[in-house]
Structures are given as structure tokens and as C-alpha cells.
Design a protein around this motif. Structure first.
Motif, short mmCIF file in Angstrom:
data_model
loop_
_atom_site.label_atom_id
_atom_site.label_comp_id
_atom_site.label_asym_id
_atom_site.label_seq_id
_atom_site.Cartn_x
_atom_site.Cartn_y
_atom_site.Cartn_z
N SER A 119 7.17 2.29 -1.36
CA SER A 119 6.47 1.93 -0.12
C SER A 119 6.43 0.42 0.07
O SER A 119 6.60 -0.09 1.18
N GLN B 27 9.74 -0.98 1.47
CA GLN B 27 9.88 -0.80 2.91
C GLN B 27 9.16 -1.91 3.67
O GLN B 27 9.70 -2.47 4.64
N ARG B 28 7.96 -2.23 3.23
CA ARG B 28 7.20 -3.31 3.87
C ARG B 28 7.89 -4.65 3.69
O ARG B 28 7.91 -5.48 4.60
N GLU C 6 10.91 -4.98 6.09
CA GLU C 6 10.45 -5.19 7.46
C GLU C 6 9.90 -6.60 7.67
O GLU C 6 10.26 -7.29 8.63
N HIS C 7 9.06 -7.02 6.74
CA HIS C 7 8.36 -8.30 6.90
C HIS C 7 9.32 -9.48 6.83
O HIS C 7 9.32 -10.34 7.74
N SER D 217 -2.23 -0.14 1.66
CA SER D 217 -1.79 -1.19 2.56
C SER D 217 -2.20 -2.55 2.03
O SER D 217 -1.49 -3.55 2.19
N ALA E 66 0.25 -3.56 -0.82
CA ALA E 66 1.52 -4.05 -0.29
C ALA E 66 1.37 -5.45 0.28
O ALA E 66 2.29 -6.28 0.18
N ASP E 67 0.22 -5.74 0.88
CA ASP E 67 -0.03 -7.08 1.42
C ASP E 67 -0.02 -8.11 0.30
O ASP E 67 0.47 -9.23 0.49
N ILE F 21 3.58 -8.88 -0.68
CA ILE F 21 4.23 -9.78 0.28
C ILE F 21 3.75 -11.20 0.11
O ILE F 21 4.55 -12.16 0.15
#
Length: 241
Positions: free
Chosen positions: A55, A58-59, A62-63, A227, A230-231, A234
Motif C-alpha cells: 500500500s 502505491q502512495r 502517486e506522490h 494512511s 504511509a504519510d 513519504i
């Protein structure tokens, strides 16, 4: 020179026509690599089973794609091998050894080839590995790892230094047991029960220990919602970039 063939519509001839095309007709030549114009960073996403790597990947794509980076993702090599017939639980030592040696060699080859591809571009690149070379050492005895790396012509230090950062995502078996599942990876050996989570916790620690000595290892703990996890991933990558 390349030889390419095509069938002509001439039914009377009905034969394969060869067309010789000069290799210089193709703009394949790589641009001169300039790390200031085209910085390349290689990150490892690692951790125990069911940690959220898929997961998070994927983020990440995209980011950072939206920010102008070319993002390459290196798939989890052991999963590819398992899908192709490798059995990492085998009691056949020779089979296990050859399988793990091949896993390491393919892991390095994939990373190296994508790095060469990245060098041909004129924009920043990010290579994200779904596990890295040293993850493999967590699944065998130290003496086998020493033998495997020696015969592969590499050292643990050399493998560790291939990456700019290691992001260790903690398995959900540690503190977020309600989210532990095998549904996100059909090849996962650790089952969604108490015994499976116990093994997942042990593997999580072994994988983390395997990266000891790297200057940029970060633990991404389990948050209340994925979420947020994942933040954090990033943000850590942004710090490296």
C-alpha cells in the motif's frame, strides 16, 4: 545490425522478407549521466510480514510522480520466486541454498538494470525496492549467508551500501494485530493466527537487525490508521531527497 522480418502482401511470394536496419537508426544511446541534473536515490521498504509495504508503494508512486520524479519500483524478489515454484520452507538444503543464491543475484540484477535505465533520463529518479538484498540474510543461518555472499562475490557491507535509506515498516502483528492478514499476499507463509503473528514478530526483528550499520535506517511504527503510516513513509523519503 538488427534483422527484422515482415510478411509481404504478395501472396505469390508468400515468404518472409528481411529488412536490414542499421542500429544507428535508433536513438538508443544513453545521455551522459549528470547527477546534478538527474539525481538518483534508491530506497528500501522493508519490515515484517503484513507491514503495509504494498500500500505504501502505491502512495509513493502517486506522490513522487506528481512531483516530477520518475519512480521505479523493484518487486519483492522472493515473492516472484515463490510464484515460480521456489519453496523457502524446503528441508532440502541444496535446493534452499541455490534458491536463495539465485534470489540474491536476481535482486542485485534488477536493481542494477533499473539504475542504468534511470541514468538515461534527464530528470530526478527514485528507485524503491520492495525489500533489499540484506533482507535475504534474515531467513537463513549466518554461516550460510557468509558462504552465499562469498560465492556471489559480494560482502554484507557492499550490499548495505547499495541504498540511500532503509525504511522499516513494523509488522501489524506488533501492536495492530486486528489488521494482520494474509489476504494482501497469497504467498505469505505466516498465517493469520497467534502462531503466525508470533513468527511475524520474530521475522520483523530479524529483518531490522539485518540492516544494522546502515546510516539511515528509520522505523515506521504502526499508527492508528494506515494512511498516517504511509504519510510517515513519504515524509522520510522527502527527507532523503
Amino acid at each position: 545490425m538488427f534483422l527484422t522480418g515482415r510478411f509481404t502482401p504478395d501472396s505469390k511470394a508468400g515468404r518472409l522478407q528481411k529488412t536490414i536496419i542499421s542500429i544507428t537508426d535508433f536513438p538508443y544511446h544513453a545521455n551522459k549521466f549528470n547527477p546534478q541534473v538527474n539525481p538518483i536515490k534508491k530506497i528500501v521498504l522493508t519490515g515484517g510480514p503484513c507491514a503495509g509495504k504494498t500500500s505504501a508503494l502505491q502512495r509513493i508512486v502517486e506522490h513522487f510522480s506528481a512531483l516530477g520524479y520518475k519512480v521505479f519500483t523493484i518487486p519483492e524478489t522472493p515473492t516472484l520466486f515463490t510464484q515460480s515454484g521456489m519453496d523457502y520452507l524446503t528441508t532440502n538444503r541444496a535446493f534452499f541454498y541455490e534458491g536463495e543464491k539465485a534470489t540474491l543475484e536476481i535482486q542485485m540484477a534488477l536493481e542494477d538494470k533499473f539504475y542504468l535505465m534511470a541514468k538515461t533520463l534527464d530528470r530526478p529518479c527514485l528507485i524503491v525496492c520492495d525489500r533489499g538484498c540484506l533482507d535475504i540474510s534474515a531467513y537463513m543461518k549466518p554461516e550460510m549467508w557468509d558462504e552465499l555472499t562469498r560465492l556471489s562475490g559480494v560482502t554484507t557491507e557492499q550490499l548495505r551500501n547499495r541504498y540511500d535509506a532503509i525504511l522499516h515498516l513494523t509488522t501489524t502483528a506488533c501492536g495492530s494485530e486486528e489488521f494482520y492478514t494474509t489476504s494482501t499476499n497469497a504467498q505469505r507463509y505466516e498465517q493469520a493466527n497467534e502462531e503466525g503473528m508470533r513468527i511475524a514478530r520474530e521475522l520483523d526483528k530479524k529483518v531490522y537487525d539485518a540492516w544494522t550499520g546502515h546510516p539511515h535506517v528509520r522505523i515506521i511504527d504502526n499508527q492508528k490508521y494506515f494512511s498516517q503510516k504511509a504519510d510517515v513513509v513519504i515524509k522520510e523519503i522527502e527527507n532523503v531527497l
